[in-house]
Design a protein around this motif. Structure first.
Motif, PDB file in Angstrom:
ATOM      1  N   SER A  91       0.882  -1.153   0.000  1.00  0.00           N
ATOM      2  CA  SER A  91       0.000   0.000   0.000  1.00  0.00           C
ATOM      3  C   SER A  91       0.929   1.214   0.000  1.00  0.00           C
ATOM      4  CB  SER A  91      -0.875  -0.005   1.250  1.00  0.00           C
ATOM      5  OG  SER A  91      -1.645   1.176   1.322  1.00  0.00           O
ATOM      6  N   ALA A  92       0.792   2.085  -0.996  1.00  0.00           N
ATOM      7  CA  ALA A  92       1.704   3.222  -1.133  1.00  0.00           C
ATOM      8  C   ALA A  92       0.905   4.518  -1.244  1.00  0.00           C
ATOM      9  CB  ALA A  92       2.603   3.045  -2.344  1.00  0.00           C
ATOM     10  N   THR A  93       1.264   5.482  -0.400  1.00  0.00           N
ATOM     11  CA  THR A  93       0.609   6.782  -0.413  1.00  0.00           C
ATOM     12  C   THR A  93       1.580   7.807  -0.985  1.00  0.00           C
ATOM     13  OG1 THR A  93      -0.702   6.218   1.533  1.00  0.00           O
ATOM     14  CG2 THR A  93      -0.493   8.563   1.007  1.00  0.00           C
ATOM     15  N   LEU A  94       1.156   8.457  -2.044  1.00  0.00           N
ATOM     16  CA  LEU A  94       1.978   9.478  -2.681  1.00  0.00           C
ATOM     17  C   LEU A  94       2.141  10.665  -1.742  1.00  0.00           C
ATOM     18  CD1 LEU A  94       3.421  10.537  -5.251  1.00  0.00           C
ATOM     19  CD2 LEU A  94       1.213  11.521  -5.917  1.00  0.00           C
ATOM     20  N   LEU A  95       3.402  11.038  -1.503  1.00  0.00           N
ATOM     21  CA  LEU A  95       3.688  12.190  -0.647  1.00  0.00           C
ATOM     22  C   LEU A  95       4.085  13.414  -1.448  1.00  0.00           C
ATOM     23  CD1 LEU A  95       5.774  10.386   2.124  1.00  0.00           C
ATOM     24  CD2 LEU A  95       3.340  10.988   2.171  1.00  0.00           C
ATOM     25  N   GLU A  96       4.865  13.211  -2.508  1.00  0.00           N
ATOM     26  CA  GLU A  96       5.348  14.353  -3.290  1.00  0.00           C
ATOM     27  C   GLU A  96       5.858  13.890  -4.642  1.00  0.00           C
ATOM     28  OE1 GLU A  96       8.235  18.233  -2.817  1.00  0.00           O
ATOM     29  OE2 GLU A  96       7.806  16.985  -1.093  1.00  0.00           O
ATOM     30  N   VAL A  97       5.732  14.773  -5.619  1.00  0.00           N
ATOM     31  CA  VAL A  97       6.321  14.594  -6.944  1.00  0.00           C
ATOM     32  C   VAL A  97       7.188  15.812  -7.189  1.00  0.00           C
ATOM     33  CG1 VAL A  97       5.878  14.389  -9.422  1.00  0.00           C
ATOM     34  CG2 VAL A  97       4.287  13.369  -7.787  1.00  0.00           C
ATOM     35  N   PHE A  98       8.426  15.588  -7.609  1.00  0.00           N
ATOM     36  CA  PHE A  98       9.280  16.726  -7.932  1.00  0.00           C
ATOM     37  C   PHE A  98      10.096  16.408  -9.170  1.00  0.00           C
ATOM     38  CE2 PHE A  98      10.934  14.277  -4.430  1.00  0.00           C
ATOM     39  CZ  PHE A  98      12.262  14.026  -4.719  1.00  0.00           C
ATOM     40  N   THR A  99      10.496  17.462  -9.860  1.00  0.00           N
ATOM     41  CA  THR A  99      11.155  17.331 -11.149  1.00  0.00           C
ATOM     42  C   THR A  99      12.446  18.124 -11.153  1.00  0.00           C
ATOM     43  OG1 THR A  99       9.011  17.111 -12.210  1.00  0.00           O
ATOM     44  CG2 THR A  99      10.841  17.674 -13.624  1.00  0.00           C
ATOM     45  N   GLU A 100      13.467  17.531 -11.739  1.00  0.00           N
ATOM     46  CA  GLU A 100      14.734  18.199 -12.013  1.00  0.00           C
ATOM     47  C   GLU A 100      14.900  18.198 -13.525  1.00  0.00           C
ATOM     48  OE1 GLU A 100      17.775  16.115  -9.899  1.00  0.00           O
ATOM     49  OE2 GLU A 100      17.238  17.030  -7.990  1.00  0.00           O
ATOM     50  N   ALA A 101      15.975  18.777 -13.998  1.00  0.00           N
ATOM     51  CA  ALA A 101      16.187  18.905 -15.442  1.00  0.00           C
ATOM     52  C   ALA A 101      16.033  17.582 -16.189  1.00  0.00           C
ATOM     53  CB  ALA A 101      17.570  19.495 -15.714  1.00  0.00           C
ATOM     54  N   TYR A 108       6.881   8.084  -1.959  1.00  0.00           N
ATOM     55  CA  TYR A 108       5.736   7.399  -1.359  1.00  0.00           C
ATOM     56  C   TYR A 108       6.051   6.956   0.061  1.00  0.00           C
ATOM     57  CZ  TYR A 108       3.948   6.808  -6.120  1.00  0.00           C
ATOM     58  OH  TYR A 108       3.490   7.019  -7.389  1.00  0.00           O
ATOM     59  N   ARG A 109       5.014   6.914   0.901  1.00  0.00           N
ATOM     60  CA  ARG A 109       5.068   6.188   2.163  1.00  0.00           C
ATOM     61  C   ARG A 109       4.531   4.807   1.811  1.00  0.00           C
ATOM     62  NH1 ARG A 109       1.329   8.492   4.765  1.00  0.00           N
ATOM     63  NH2 ARG A 109       2.554  10.116   5.736  1.00  0.00           N
ATOM     64  N   MET A 110       5.295   3.774   2.138  1.00  0.00           N
ATOM     65  CA  MET A 110       4.943   2.422   1.710  1.00  0.00           C
ATOM     66  C   MET A 110       4.762   1.504   2.919  1.00  0.00           C
ATOM     67  SD  MET A 110       7.006  -0.018  -0.974  1.00  0.00           S
ATOM     68  CE  MET A 110       8.480  -0.203   0.015  1.00  0.00           C
ATOM     69  N   ARG A 111       3.734   0.693   2.843  1.00  0.00           N
ATOM     70  CA  ARG A 111       3.483  -0.335   3.843  1.00  0.00           C
ATOM     71  C   ARG A 111       3.437  -1.678   3.117  1.00  0.00           C
ATOM     72  NH1 ARG A 111      -1.977   0.132   5.559  1.00  0.00           N
ATOM     73  NH2 ARG A 111      -2.387  -1.822   4.566  1.00  0.00           N
ATOM     74  N   VAL A 112       4.160  -2.669   3.634  1.00  0.00           N
ATOM     75  CA  VAL A 112       4.167  -3.998   3.033  1.00  0.00           C
ATOM     76  C   VAL A 112       3.611  -4.973   4.067  1.00  0.00           C
ATOM     77  CG1 VAL A 112       5.546  -5.787   1.918  1.00  0.00           C
ATOM     78  CG2 VAL A 112       6.188  -3.379   1.660  1.00  0.00           C
ATOM     79  N   SER A 113       2.520  -5.624   3.727  1.00  0.00           N
ATOM     80  CA  SER A 113       1.866  -6.560   4.639  1.00  0.00           C
ATOM     81  C   SER A 113       2.612  -7.883   4.680  1.00  0.00           C
ATOM     82  CB  SER A 113       0.420  -6.813   4.188  1.00  0.00           C
ATOM     83  OG  SER A 113      -0.307  -5.611   4.193  1.00  0.00           O
ATOM     84  N   PRO A 114       2.695  -8.493   5.848  1.00  0.00           N
ATOM     85  CA  PRO A 114       3.364  -9.792   5.938  1.00  0.00           C
ATOM     86  C   PRO A 114       2.505 -10.904   5.341  1.00  0.00           C
ATOM     87  CG  PRO A 114       2.469  -9.158   8.078  1.00  0.00           C
ATOM     88  CD  PRO A 114       2.239  -8.007   7.144  1.00  0.00           C
ATOM     89  N   GLY A 115       3.156 -11.975   4.940  1.00  0.00           N
ATOM     90  CA  GLY A 115       2.445 -13.157   4.461  1.00  0.00           C
ATOM     91  C   GLY A 115       2.064 -13.145   2.998  1.00  0.00           C
ATOM     92  N   VAL A 116       2.337 -12.052   2.300  1.00  0.00           N
ATOM     93  CA  VAL A 116       1.980 -11.943   0.889  1.00  0.00           C
ATOM     94  C   VAL A 116       3.150 -11.316   0.145  1.00  0.00           C
ATOM     95  CG1 VAL A 116       0.381 -10.899  -0.761  1.00  0.00           C
ATOM     96  CG2 VAL A 116      -0.445 -11.538   1.494  1.00  0.00           C
ATOM     97  N   GLY A 169       9.166 -12.338   7.708  1.00  0.00           N
ATOM     98  CA  GLY A 169       8.622 -12.597   9.039  1.00  0.00           C
ATOM     99  C   GLY A 169       7.185 -12.123   9.151  1.00  0.00           C
ATOM    100  N   ASP A 170       6.745 -11.956  10.381  1.00  0.00           N
ATOM    101  CA  ASP A 170       5.342 -11.616  10.660  1.00  0.00           C
ATOM    102  C   ASP A 170       5.086 -10.132  10.867  1.00  0.00           C
ATOM    103  OD1 ASP A 170       4.731 -14.318  10.546  1.00  0.00           O
ATOM    104  OD2 ASP A 170       5.048 -14.598  12.705  1.00  0.00           O
ATOM    105  N   GLU A 171       6.130  -9.312  10.816  1.00  0.00           N
ATOM    106  CA  GLU A 171       5.983  -7.882  11.085  1.00  0.00           C
ATOM    107  C   GLU A 171       5.727  -7.101   9.800  1.00  0.00           C
ATOM    108  OE1 GLU A 171       8.472  -4.215  13.151  1.00  0.00           O
ATOM    109  OE2 GLU A 171       9.243  -6.252  13.305  1.00  0.00           O
ATOM    110  N   GLU A 172       4.782  -6.170   9.866  1.00  0.00           N
ATOM    111  CA  GLU A 172       4.503  -5.270   8.750  1.00  0.00           C
ATOM    112  C   GLU A 172       5.719  -4.370   8.526  1.00  0.00           C
ATOM    113  OE1 GLU A 172       0.440  -3.271   7.748  1.00  0.00           O
ATOM    114  OE2 GLU A 172       1.418  -2.174   9.371  1.00  0.00           O
ATOM    115  N   VAL A 173       6.006  -4.062   7.281  1.00  0.00           N
ATOM    116  CA  VAL A 173       7.124  -3.182   6.931  1.00  0.00           C
ATOM    117  C   VAL A 173       6.589  -1.788   6.638  1.00  0.00           C
ATOM    118  CG1 VAL A 173       8.940  -2.718   5.222  1.00  0.00           C
ATOM    119  CG2 VAL A 173       8.523  -5.062   6.003  1.00  0.00           C
ATOM    120  N   TRP A 174       7.268  -0.781   7.198  1.00  0.00           N
ATOM    121  CA  TRP A 174       6.998   0.615   6.874  1.00  0.00           C
ATOM    122  C   TRP A 174       8.265   1.176   6.251  1.00  0.00           C
ATOM    123  CZ3 TRP A 174       2.488   3.273   7.099  1.00  0.00           C
ATOM    124  CH2 TRP A 174       1.434   2.648   7.764  1.00  0.00           C
TER     125      TRP A 174
END
Length: 184
Positions: A91-101, A108-116, A169-174
């Motif tokens: 699950s990813a929530t867009l935080l910002e988009v920025f552009t350089e030349a 994104y803030r990303m959450r990865v569920s365990p077991g999948v 493992g069993d812990e959600e990743v942030w």
């Protein structure tokens, strides 16, 4: 402890996504069938997405935007919102988009569920992903050579190949996810 969700985060606006996908496809003079075939999604799925009747997964959106040669944010809602996209594990929530030349970046803030596990399709050539883990242990990167990082660790890979994400493992990743799209 789970980080608080931003008050403006919301699901993807399917009507906006559909209109933008259709406009980009037509701009490239590509048929619905051709884009569906190239992206590896069903023609009915793509048609439903363009008509705003299908809620696309993160994997589907990445497959389509890769074939259109644009960053994911080219089909998401405008900067006044922070859309959240979901895949099999991510699950990813867009935080910002920025552009350089020479590049566009999506953070994104990303959450990865365990077991999948989740496999994402290849992005267009030259795209790289950078992940910093804040909680849990993440295995991510090219399907044929995944990388692993725990709290405070950083992963980087060229994402123009199929790549995956899985919590170890069993812990959600942030984590934070930074995508770098070179300008064409």
């Amino acid at each position: 402890m789970e980080p608080p969700a931003p008050s403006r985060a919301r699901a993807v606006d399917t009507d906006t996504v559909g209109c933008r996908v259709r406009a980009l496809r037509k701009e490239r003079e590509m048929s619905l069938s051709a884009l569906a075939r190239l992206a590896g999604v069903g023609k009915a799925t793509l048609s439903g997405l363009e008509n705003g009747t299908r809620n696309p997964t993160l994997e589907t959106l990445y497959a389509i935007t890769a074939q259109l040669g644009v960053p994911l944010t080219a089909v998401l809602a405008g900067p006044a919102t922070t859309p959240t996209v979901r895949g099999a594990a991510v699950s990813a929530t867009l935080l910002e988009v920025f552009t350089e030349a020479g590049s566009t970046y999506e953070l994104y803030r990303m959450r990865v569920s365990p077991g999948v596990a989740q496999v994402s399709p290849a992005h267009q050539p030259g795209v790289t992903e950078h992940v910093t883990v804040f909680a849990g242990v993440l295995r991510a990167g090219p399907v044929d050579a995944p990388l692993t990082a725990g709290v405070g660790g950083h992963l980087r890979w060229a994402s123009d190949v199929p790549h995956g994400y899985a919590a170890v493992g069993d812990e959600e990743v942030w984590a934070s996810l930074l995508l770098r799209y070179p300008r064409r």
